[in-house]
Design a protein around this motif. Structure first.
Motif, PDB file in Angstrom:
ATOM      1  N   ILE A   1       4.106   5.673  -5.483  1.00  0.00           N
ATOM      2  CA  ILE A   1       4.078   5.683  -6.942  1.00  0.00           C
ATOM      3  C   ILE A   1       3.060   6.693  -7.450  1.00  0.00           C
ATOM      4  CG2 ILE A   1       3.459   4.305  -8.970  1.00  0.00           C
ATOM      5  CD1 ILE A   1       4.695   1.896  -7.528  1.00  0.00           C
ATOM      6  N   LYS A   2       1.879   6.749  -6.820  1.00  0.00           N
ATOM      7  CA  LYS A   2       0.852   7.712  -7.220  1.00  0.00           C
ATOM      8  C   LYS A   2       1.339   9.139  -7.011  1.00  0.00           C
ATOM      9  CE  LYS A   2      -3.210   4.780  -6.481  1.00  0.00           C
ATOM     10  NZ  LYS A   2      -4.468   4.585  -5.698  1.00  0.00           N
TER      11      LYS A   2
ATOM     12  N   GLN B   1       1.830  12.001  -9.853  1.00  0.00           N
ATOM     13  CA  GLN B   1       1.242  13.336  -9.773  1.00  0.00           C
ATOM     14  C   GLN B   1       2.308  14.418  -9.941  1.00  0.00           C
ATOM     15  OE1 GLN B   1      -0.851  13.426  -6.044  1.00  0.00           O
ATOM     16  NE2 GLN B   1      -2.565  12.212  -6.768  1.00  0.00           N
ATOM     17  N   GLN B   2       3.454  14.235  -9.281  1.00  0.00           N
ATOM     18  CA  GLN B   2       4.540  15.203  -9.407  1.00  0.00           C
ATOM     19  C   GLN B   2       5.042  15.269 -10.848  1.00  0.00           C
ATOM     20  OE1 GLN B   2       7.526  14.109  -6.546  1.00  0.00           O
ATOM     21  NE2 GLN B   2       6.242  14.585  -4.773  1.00  0.00           N
ATOM     22  N   LEU B   3       5.131  14.105 -11.497  1.00  0.00           N
ATOM     23  CA  LEU B   3       5.574  14.076 -12.892  1.00  0.00           C
ATOM     24  C   LEU B   3       4.581  14.800 -13.786  1.00  0.00           C
ATOM     25  CD1 LEU B   3       7.516  13.088 -15.055  1.00  0.00           C
ATOM     26  CD2 LEU B   3       6.236  10.936 -15.135  1.00  0.00           C
TER      27      LEU B   3
ATOM     28  N   LYS C   1       0.833  -1.212   0.000  1.00  0.00           N
ATOM     29  CA  LYS C   1       0.000   0.000   0.000  1.00  0.00           C
ATOM     30  C   LYS C   1       0.865   1.258   0.000  1.00  0.00           C
ATOM     31  CE  LYS C   1      -4.063  -1.956   2.335  1.00  0.00           C
ATOM     32  NZ  LYS C   1      -4.919  -1.909   3.560  1.00  0.00           N
ATOM     33  N   GLN C   2       1.920   1.256   0.854  1.00  0.00           N
ATOM     34  CA  GLN C   2       2.804   2.420   0.934  1.00  0.00           C
ATOM     35  C   GLN C   2       3.522   2.654  -0.393  1.00  0.00           C
ATOM     36  OE1 GLN C   2       2.997   4.625   3.361  1.00  0.00           O
ATOM     37  NE2 GLN C   2       1.537   3.507   4.632  1.00  0.00           N
ATOM     38  N   LYS C   3       3.998   1.564  -1.011  1.00  0.00           N
ATOM     39  CA  LYS C   3       4.683   1.691  -2.296  1.00  0.00           C
ATOM     40  C   LYS C   3       3.725   2.216  -3.364  1.00  0.00           C
ATOM     41  CE  LYS C   3       8.678   0.155  -0.950  1.00  0.00           C
ATOM     42  NZ  LYS C   3       9.855   1.058  -0.880  1.00  0.00           N
TER      43      LYS C   3
END
Length: 201
Positions: free
Chosen positions: A88-89, A93-95, A82-84
């Motif tokens: 990744i999400k 979003q930053q990308l 879940k943390q990974k």
């Protein structure tokens, strides 16, 4: 002469012996299960406990248990996943935000380049216009030039005079009335007159 009865084969004897042993084992297991049930034991767990005491069976059961993750370990792995996934999400979003900003910068850059190109074109057109004005008025008689400029708006006339040399400028103003010359003189570019005087020295 009558045939003598055939003796049973060795394989048939072995088969009969196995059947007897199997039936005996089944009977013993059934009786044992019933006795344990009557005594209040759980036959399945009891048999498992007895089997684990056998070295080979116990080792197999231990290996099987170690190969299967515990509930706590499984929950920990789920939490890590879940943390990974969350990380990744966030990175996605930053990308996306970085790509959006980059696209905006590209558009602004293109707009600035276009504005710069238009400004250069405007300056070029303005310079060409001033060159035409300069050539026209400097080759015109001062009296005619004064008559034309006197009919213009003072700001526009001063703009035309500012692109002329000081000598031509003075000749034109001399052919104007005192009021017109005074009004235009107050609008002339003094810095341009100073620069030209410095160059002539």
């Amino acid at each position: 002469m009558e045939d003598s009865p055939r003796k049973p084969s060795f394989a048939l004897k072995i088969l009969k012996l196995l059947l007897v042993v199997i039936i005996a084992l089944m009977f013993a297991s059934t009786v044992t299960w019933m006795v344990l049930k009557v005594l209040g034991y759980e036959p399945t767990s009891t048999m498992t406990s007895w089997a684990n005491q056998v070295p080979v069976v116990g080792a197999l059961a231990e290996n099987d248990t170690s190969a299967t993750p515990s509930s706590a370990e499984f929950e920990r792995l789920q939490e890590e996943v879940k943390q990974k996934s969350k990380q990744i999400k966030q990175l996605e979003q930053q990308l996306t935000q970085a790509q959006t900003k980059n696209e905006q910068w590209e558009k602004q850059n293109q707009s600035l380049k276009q504005d710069k190109k238009q400004l250069k074109q405007t300056e070029s057109d303005q310079q060409a216009k001033f060159n035409v004005i300069t050539d026209t008025y400097e080759n015109m008689e001062p009296g005619k030039a004064a008559a034309i400029l006197a009919k213009m708006d003072h700001n526009k006339a001063a703009e035309y005079l500012n692109v002329l040399s000081n000598d031509v400028k003075a000749s034109i103003l001399e052919n104007m009335t005192a009021e017109e010359a005074a009004a235009l003189t107050s609008l002339l570019d003094v810095n341009q007159w100073k620069d030209e005087q410095t160059q002539n020295q």
